[in-house]
Motif scaffolding. Structure first.
Motif, PDB file in Angstrom:
ATOM      1  N   GLU A 157       3.417   5.525   8.971  1.00 14.48           N
ATOM      2  CA  GLU A 157       2.383   5.179   7.988  1.00 14.48           C
ATOM      3  C   GLU A 157       2.213   6.254   6.909  1.00 14.48           C
ATOM      4  O   GLU A 157       1.550   6.012   5.891  1.00 14.48           O
ATOM      5  CB  GLU A 157       1.043   4.913   8.676  1.00 14.48           C
ATOM      6  CG  GLU A 157       0.499   6.061   9.490  1.00 14.48           C
ATOM      7  CD  GLU A 157       0.960   6.028  10.941  1.00 14.48           C
ATOM      8  OE1 GLU A 157       0.301   6.678  11.781  1.00 14.48           O
ATOM      9  OE2 GLU A 157       1.975   5.349  11.241  1.00 14.48           O
ATOM     10  N   GLU A 158       2.804   7.442   7.111  1.00 16.74           N
ATOM     11  CA  GLU A 158       2.808   8.448   6.042  1.00 16.74           C
ATOM     12  C   GLU A 158       3.855   8.120   4.986  1.00 16.74           C
ATOM     13  O   GLU A 158       3.771   8.621   3.858  1.00 16.74           O
ATOM     14  CB  GLU A 158       3.083   9.835   6.632  1.00 16.74           C
ATOM     15  CG  GLU A 158       1.958  10.360   7.507  1.00 16.74           C
ATOM     16  CD  GLU A 158       2.320  11.663   8.190  1.00 16.74           C
ATOM     17  OE1 GLU A 158       1.420  12.515   8.328  1.00 16.74           O
ATOM     18  OE2 GLU A 158       3.495  11.849   8.580  1.00 16.74           O
ATOM     19  N   PHE A 190       5.251   4.611   4.558  1.00 20.63           N
ATOM     20  CA  PHE A 190       5.253   3.236   4.058  1.00 20.63           C
ATOM     21  C   PHE A 190       4.204   2.387   4.757  1.00 20.63           C
ATOM     22  O   PHE A 190       3.687   2.741   5.824  1.00 20.63           O
ATOM     23  CB  PHE A 190       6.632   2.591   4.254  1.00 20.63           C
ATOM     24  CG  PHE A 190       7.034   2.425   5.702  1.00 20.63           C
ATOM     25  CD1 PHE A 190       6.691   1.278   6.413  1.00 20.63           C
ATOM     26  CD2 PHE A 190       7.761   3.420   6.355  1.00 20.63           C
ATOM     27  CE1 PHE A 190       7.050   1.126   7.752  1.00 20.63           C
ATOM     28  CE2 PHE A 190       8.127   3.273   7.691  1.00 20.63           C
ATOM     29  CZ  PHE A 190       7.770   2.124   8.384  1.00 20.63           C
ATOM     30  N   SER A 201       6.407   1.568  -0.268  1.00 21.60           N
ATOM     31  CA  SER A 201       6.507   3.022  -0.137  1.00 21.60           C
ATOM     32  C   SER A 201       5.222   3.709  -0.585  1.00 21.60           C
ATOM     33  O   SER A 201       4.580   3.304  -1.553  1.00 21.60           O
ATOM     34  CB  SER A 201       7.683   3.543  -0.971  1.00 21.60           C
ATOM     35  OG  SER A 201       7.734   4.956  -0.908  1.00 21.60           O
ATOM     36  N   LYS A 202       4.888   4.786   0.123  1.00 22.85           N
ATOM     37  CA  LYS A 202       3.761   5.634  -0.255  1.00 22.85           C
ATOM     38  C   LYS A 202       4.222   6.904  -0.951  1.00 22.85           C
ATOM     39  O   LYS A 202       3.434   7.820  -1.176  1.00 22.85           O
ATOM     40  CB  LYS A 202       2.940   5.979   0.993  1.00 22.85           C
ATOM     41  CG  LYS A 202       2.378   4.734   1.675  1.00 22.85           C
ATOM     42  CD  LYS A 202       1.611   5.070   2.944  1.00 22.85           C
ATOM     43  CE  LYS A 202       0.234   5.599   2.656  1.00 22.85           C
ATOM     44  NZ  LYS A 202      -0.576   5.735   3.897  1.00 22.85           N
ATOM     45  N   LEU A 219       1.600   1.418  -5.113  1.00 17.11           N
ATOM     46  CA  LEU A 219       0.388   2.113  -4.710  1.00 17.11           C
ATOM     47  C   LEU A 219       0.242   3.410  -5.499  1.00 17.11           C
ATOM     48  O   LEU A 219       1.232   4.073  -5.802  1.00 17.11           O
ATOM     49  CB  LEU A 219       0.431   2.443  -3.209  1.00 17.11           C
ATOM     50  CG  LEU A 219       0.660   1.260  -2.256  1.00 17.11           C
ATOM     51  CD1 LEU A 219       0.813   1.772  -0.824  1.00 17.11           C
ATOM     52  CD2 LEU A 219      -0.475   0.255  -2.351  1.00 17.11           C
ATOM     53  N   VAL A 246      -0.265   7.254  -6.232  1.00 15.10           N
ATOM     54  CA  VAL A 246       0.078   8.474  -5.506  1.00 15.10           C
ATOM     55  C   VAL A 246      -0.279   9.679  -6.359  1.00 15.10           C
ATOM     56  O   VAL A 246      -0.510   9.567  -7.569  1.00 15.10           O
ATOM     57  CB  VAL A 246       1.580   8.531  -5.146  1.00 15.10           C
ATOM     58  CG1 VAL A 246       1.979   7.358  -4.272  1.00 15.10           C
ATOM     59  CG2 VAL A 246       2.445   8.579  -6.407  1.00 15.10           C
ATOM     60  N   LYS A 263       1.035   5.428 -10.889  1.00 10.92           N
ATOM     61  CA  LYS A 263       1.733   4.260 -10.359  1.00 10.92           C
ATOM     62  C   LYS A 263       2.382   3.538 -11.538  1.00 10.92           C
ATOM     63  O   LYS A 263       2.186   3.921 -12.693  1.00 10.92           O
ATOM     64  CB  LYS A 263       0.789   3.319  -9.594  1.00 10.92           C
ATOM     65  CG  LYS A 263      -0.197   2.576 -10.481  1.00 10.92           C
ATOM     66  CD  LYS A 263      -1.172   1.732  -9.675  1.00 10.92           C
ATOM     67  CE  LYS A 263      -0.520   0.560  -8.985  1.00 10.92           C
ATOM     68  NZ  LYS A 263      -1.510  -0.320  -8.314  1.00 10.92           N
ATOM     69  N   ILE A 317      -3.542  -4.529   1.864  1.00  4.55           N
ATOM     70  CA  ILE A 317      -2.752  -3.599   1.051  1.00  4.55           C
ATOM     71  C   ILE A 317      -2.819  -4.020  -0.407  1.00  4.55           C
ATOM     72  O   ILE A 317      -3.086  -3.207  -1.297  1.00  4.55           O
ATOM     73  CB  ILE A 317      -1.294  -3.581   1.531  1.00  4.55           C
ATOM     74  CG1 ILE A 317      -1.201  -3.220   3.007  1.00  4.55           C
ATOM     75  CG2 ILE A 317      -0.476  -2.593   0.695  1.00  4.55           C
ATOM     76  CD1 ILE A 317       0.181  -3.396   3.590  1.00  4.55           C
TER      77      ILE A 317
END
Length: 409
Positions: A15-16, A18, A35-36, A42, A44, A345, A358
């Motif tokens: 979860e860090e 994705f 992806s995070k 998302l 960042v 983003k 999400i």
């Protein structure tokens, strides 16, 4: 959906890296990994994408330190001066390296890899259909909503000048797109060493065997380096469909223009002349050019601060568009120098199902070429940020995102 992690050299929690979302109207694969680390769907912190690229580069070249990037990506913050200093460095490696990034999501990630490797050359594939620019390859991508990749050779590159080619993507499921491109390159060059750098590697046994066959047939080496590798399986065959609001395009206020960075004009398939960033990677870019772009991003951030924001301490979202990830993320990074809390983003061509968790809401707009772009979680963006700065690569007469201040670079 079942996810089994097999390799995780840096100890990331999944979860860090994705979240799992749903694709719209896709029978081949109804899920996707959001992806995070990219700043695509998302928000960042601005340095996250470049840090992720540097981490990928460290997988192949141990002279690039991985530890600072791992620590930062596990606990990103608005400003981290040690990370910013590290990101300004590039490693000298003995190999002559060509880096290839995959559109749409990995254009910024690929350039971030190239930025970490001194004297590298970077190209990205693109969805754009251009005339009068040499197109060396075009190939299809499995499971994708927009399948055709194109490779334009603006630098007239001789592949045989390179010892190794690095292919960069945020995730590979079957790896067929990578093999497709490697096969085409091997037909026009004598390069024998290929490395694939990816955040996620989900290839199963059959897909890995396909790599072994290609290596044997072509007499080449293909090494895959990933942050996390595993297996995925899903029995869900649901086809997800939802509605999407259309963004207004009637607002013409709050538009600013600059003359950075350098541009090049191209004729599109529709017969229009469009102006693209010359050093985006779409036409090829040298490491020296990438290094120089950082100074331009500092100048742009300074202009935005003096002429648009004018005060410090604001909460700012920098919004890029489509394939243009690297430039706006770097501009956002330098806005942090003015004590702003900044996120980044981009809009995207990828239609994702609005699951209410999400993806809480989505809007769309269509450009003059008829390409549809999506913007996710707009309502939350408007609630959380004092300023939304929209930095589209293609200059527009109208402000397509009416709640944003548009800055034409």
């Amino acid at each position: 959906m079942k996810i089994e992690v097999i390799e995780n050299r840096f100890g990331f929690q999944p979860e860090e890296l994705f979240l799992v979302g749903k694709r719209v109207n896709n029978e081949k694969r109804n899920f996707l990994f959001i992806s995070k680390l990219l700043g695509k769907h998302l928000e960042v912190y601005p340095d996250v994408c470049k840090a992720a690229g540097r981490l990928l580069a460290s997988l192949r070249f141990p002279e690039i330190s991985a530890e600072p990037m791992v620590e930062y990506l596990k606990r990103p913050v608005s400003v981290n001066q040690c990370v910013k200093q590290e990101l300004g460095n590039a490693a000298a490696v003995k190999e002559k390296v060509l880096v290839l990034g995959f559109a749409e999501t990995a254009t910024g990630l690929g350039m971030s890899v190239a930025a970490a490797i001194r004297d590298s050359v970077y190209y990205t594939t693109t969805r754009e259909e251009l005339c009068e620019v040499p197109c060396l390859f075009s190939f299809e991508e499995e499971h994708s909503h927009a399948t055709t990749h194109r490779f334009y050779d603006g630098l007239k590159t001789n592949f045989d000048d390179f010892d190794e080619i690095l292919l960069v993507d945020d995730e590979i499921t079957t790896g067929k797109s990578m093999l497709n491109l490697i096969t085409q390159i091997s037909e026009i060059s004598n390069v024998k060493r290929y490395s694939i750098l990816t955040i996620l590697d989900w290839r199963d046994g059959d897909c890995r065997e396909a790599y072994e066959r290609v290596m044997k047939e072509k007499g080449i080496s293909i090494q895959v380096y990933s942050v996390l590798a595993g297996r995925i399986s899903s029995d869900d065959r649901t086809i997800y469909e939802d509605t999407c609001e259309v963004l207004s395009n009637e607002s013409e206020g709050n538009v600013y223009s600059m003359n950075l960075p350098e541009r090049t004009e191209c004729l599109t398939k529709s017969g229009r002349i469009r102006s693209y960033y010359k050093n985006s990677g779409r036409f090829g870019v040298t490491w020296e050019n990438i290094f120089a772009l950082e100074e331009q991003c500092i100048s742009i951030a300074d202009y935005i601060q003096k002429h648009i924001l004018r005060e410090t301490g604001c909460k700012v979202l920098v919004l890029g568009e489509g394939e243009d990830i690297y430039f706006p993320s770097r501009i956002a990074s330098h806005l942090e120098a003015y004590e702003h809390e900044v996120r980044f983003k981009t809009t995207t061509r990828s239609p994702i199902y609005c699951d209410g968790e999400i993806i809480k809401d989505k809007q769309k707009y269509t450009d003059e070429e008829g390409v549809t772009f999506y913007l996710y979680n707009k309502k939350r963006m408007e609630e959380e940020f004092d300023f939304i700065l929209f930095l589209p690569e293609i200059r527009r007469k109208q402000n397509l995102i009416e709640t944003a201040i548009t800055v034409h670079l």
